[in-house]
Design a protein around this motif. Structure first.
Motif, mmCIF file in Angstrom:
data_model
loop_
_atom_site.group_PDB
_atom_site.id
_atom_site.type_symbol
_atom_site.label_atom_id
_atom_site.label_comp_id
_atom_site.label_asym_id
_atom_site.label_seq_id
_atom_site.Cartn_x
_atom_site.Cartn_y
_atom_site.Cartn_z
ATOM 1 N N GLN A 1 0.818 -1.219 0.000
ATOM 2 C CA GLN A 1 0.000 0.000 0.000
ATOM 3 C C GLN A 1 0.848 1.264 0.000
ATOM 4 N N ARG A 2 1.986 1.182 0.685
ATOM 5 C CA ARG A 2 2.898 2.326 0.747
ATOM 6 C C ARG A 2 4.313 1.840 0.504
ATOM 7 N N ALA A 3 5.160 2.757 0.096
ATOM 8 C CA ALA A 3 6.565 2.413 -0.083
ATOM 9 C C ALA A 3 7.229 2.258 1.278
ATOM 10 N N PRO A 4 8.173 1.310 1.411
ATOM 11 C CA PRO A 4 8.884 1.162 2.687
ATOM 12 C C PRO A 4 9.658 2.430 3.019
ATOM 13 N N GLY A 5 9.808 2.690 4.297
ATOM 14 C CA GLY A 5 10.545 3.868 4.733
ATOM 15 C C GLY A 5 10.402 4.089 6.215
ATOM 16 N N PRO A 6 11.041 5.136 6.738
ATOM 17 C CA PRO A 6 11.005 5.394 8.186
ATOM 18 C C PRO A 6 9.604 5.604 8.738
ATOM 19 N N ASP A 7 8.711 6.151 7.930
ATOM 20 C CA ASP A 7 7.350 6.433 8.401
ATOM 21 C C ASP A 7 6.335 5.425 7.886
ATOM 22 N N SER A 8 6.799 4.290 7.399
ATOM 23 C CA SER A 8 5.909 3.284 6.819
ATOM 24 C C SER A 8 6.104 1.948 7.523
ATOM 25 N N SER A 9 5.026 1.183 7.603
ATOM 26 C CA SER A 9 5.125 -0.161 8.183
ATOM 27 C C SER A 9 5.203 -1.228 7.099
ATOM 28 N N ALA A 10 5.467 -0.828 5.869
ATOM 29 C CA ALA A 10 5.576 -1.798 4.770
ATOM 30 C C ALA A 10 6.896 -2.553 4.862
ATOM 31 N N THR A 11 6.852 -3.843 4.555
ATOM 32 C CA THR A 11 8.068 -4.652 4.518
ATOM 33 C C THR A 11 8.752 -4.438 3.166
ATOM 34 N N PRO A 12 10.045 -4.175 3.144
ATOM 35 C CA PRO A 12 10.726 -3.879 1.878
ATOM 36 C C PRO A 12 10.911 -5.116 1.012
ATOM 37 N N THR A 13 11.126 -4.893 -0.262
ATOM 38 C CA THR A 13 11.485 -5.961 -1.193
ATOM 39 C C THR A 13 12.940 -5.751 -1.621
ATOM 40 N N GLY A 14 13.512 -6.779 -2.232
ATOM 41 C CA GLY A 14 14.884 -6.659 -2.721
ATOM 42 C C GLY A 14 15.834 -7.646 -2.066
ATOM 43 N N SER A 15 17.121 -7.463 -2.349
ATOM 44 C CA SER A 15 18.173 -8.355 -1.851
ATOM 45 C C SER A 15 18.897 -7.715 -0.671
ATOM 46 N N TYR A 16 19.143 -8.514 0.363
ATOM 47 C CA TYR A 16 19.812 -8.030 1.582
ATOM 48 C C TYR A 16 20.726 -9.126 2.119
ATOM 49 N N GLU A 17 21.443 -8.782 3.184
ATOM 50 C CA GLU A 17 22.274 -9.753 3.898
ATOM 51 C C GLU A 17 21.980 -9.668 5.388
ATOM 52 N N VAL A 18 22.107 -10.803 6.058
ATOM 53 C CA VAL A 18 21.926 -10.825 7.514
ATOM 54 C C VAL A 18 23.071 -10.039 8.143
ATOM 55 N N THR A 19 22.725 -9.055 8.970
ATOM 56 C CA THR A 19 23.737 -8.192 9.597
ATOM 57 C C THR A 19 24.000 -8.549 11.053
ATOM 58 N N ARG A 20 23.003 -9.020 11.759
ATOM 59 C CA ARG A 20 23.203 -9.435 13.152
ATOM 60 C C ARG A 20 22.059 -10.344 13.591
ATOM 61 N N ARG A 21 22.315 -11.063 14.671
ATOM 62 C CA ARG A 21 21.335 -12.003 15.213
ATOM 63 C C ARG A 21 21.252 -11.808 16.723
ATOM 64 N N VAL A 22 20.035 -11.764 17.249
ATOM 65 C CA VAL A 22 19.826 -11.590 18.699
ATOM 66 C C VAL A 22 18.769 -12.602 19.139
ATOM 67 N N ALA A 23 19.199 -13.544 19.967
ATOM 68 C CA ALA A 23 18.270 -14.613 20.364
ATOM 69 C C ALA A 23 17.111 -14.094 21.203
ATOM 70 N N ALA B 1 15.601 -12.924 16.709
ATOM 71 C CA ALA B 1 15.682 -11.881 15.681
ATOM 72 C C ALA B 1 16.882 -12.093 14.758
ATOM 73 N N VAL B 2 16.619 -12.033 13.459
ATOM 74 C CA VAL B 2 17.657 -12.109 12.424
ATOM 75 C C VAL B 2 17.517 -10.838 11.581
ATOM 76 N N HIS B 3 18.343 -9.828 11.853
ATOM 77 C CA HIS B 3 18.237 -8.533 11.176
ATOM 78 C C HIS B 3 18.893 -8.585 9.803
ATOM 79 N N PHE B 4 18.221 -7.951 8.809
ATOM 80 C CA PHE B 4 18.766 -7.997 7.449
ATOM 81 C C PHE B 4 18.540 -6.705 6.648
ATOM 82 N N ALA B 5 17.738 -5.765 7.116
ATOM 83 C CA ALA B 5 17.462 -4.553 6.334
ATOM 84 C C ALA B 5 17.508 -3.324 7.228
ATOM 85 N N PRO B 6 17.754 -2.152 6.653
ATOM 86 C CA PRO B 6 17.793 -0.911 7.448
ATOM 87 C C PRO B 6 16.477 -0.680 8.187
#
Length: 210
Positions: free
Chosen positions: A127-149, A163-168
């Motif tokens: 419905q909306r583009a991903p961004g700081p003020d949006s709750s949309a999940t982004p599309t595209g290619s990313y890498e796992v940056t950190r993991r927090v059990a 938690a497996v973080h992968f996007a800004p």
């Protein structure tokens, strides 16, 4: 006046107008006892059958009860099939997320090794583009940056277990409700969240498409 009939006499009406009832046959009492005995036997058999089947006369099924249809079992949920084009557009080894079908899986050497499993994504996805003020999940290619059990979101004051973080913006896979939209992360059930955490080390590829 008496009239001889068989071996017994039957009194007919006299001129005086008085009448005497004809005597009953000799075997009348026996017939009555026999009928009574049959009734008692039938009733006794019915009671024994009811007790043996766990029913009392008051709980015996009526015709209406016996004709009531048995409700059909609920159909089993369908699992989303992953097609060859979908696996080929994902990284050969890593996590793949289909936002349109709300499913995610993990591949190794181009083959699915875990999943697909159901997911929940951002409320505004599509419905909306991903961004700081949006709750949309982004599309595209990313890498796992950190993991927090046992992670925690300070922004939304919510737990982010496995938690497996992968996007800004703190976007991550983590355990969460599947019945409601997220704030942008990819929610997984308890077991899948643990599997994604164990199978995706830092540096793993993640691809999301809709």
């Amino acid at each position: 006046m008496k009239v001889r009939r068989g071996t017994r006499s039957v009194w007919e009406s006299r001129p005086s107008g008085r009448h005497r009832a004809a005597p009953l046959p000799r075997n009348h009492g026996r017939v009555g006892m026999l009928v009574l005995g049959i009734v008692l036997v039938v009733a006794g058999v019915g009671s024994i059958t009811a007790v043996a089947s766990g029913m009392t006369p008051s709980t015996r099924p009526t015709a209406a009860m016996q004709l009531q249809p048995v409700p059909a079992a609920a159909p089993a949920p369908r699992s989303s099939a992953v097609t060859r084009p979908e696996t080929s557009r994902c990284p050969s080894t890593g996590a793949c997320v289909d936002l349109g079908h709300r499913t995610a899986w993990i591949q190794r050497a181009g083959k699915i090794v875990y999943g697909p499993v159901p997911i929940s994504v951002g409320r505004e996805t599509g419905q909306r583009a991903p961004g700081p003020d949006s709750s949309a999940t982004p599309t595209g290619s990313y890498e796992v940056t950190r993991r927090v059990a046992d992670g925690w979101s300070n922004e939304f004051n919510q737990p982010m277990k496995w938690a497996v973080h992968f996007a800004p913006g703190g976007i991550a896979f983590h355990q969460g409700a599947l019945t409601a939209g997220s704030n942008g992360c990819v929610h997984l059930g308890p077991t899948p969240a643990k599997e994604f955490y164990d199978r995706l080390p830092v540096g793993s590829d993640v691809f999301l498409f809709s």
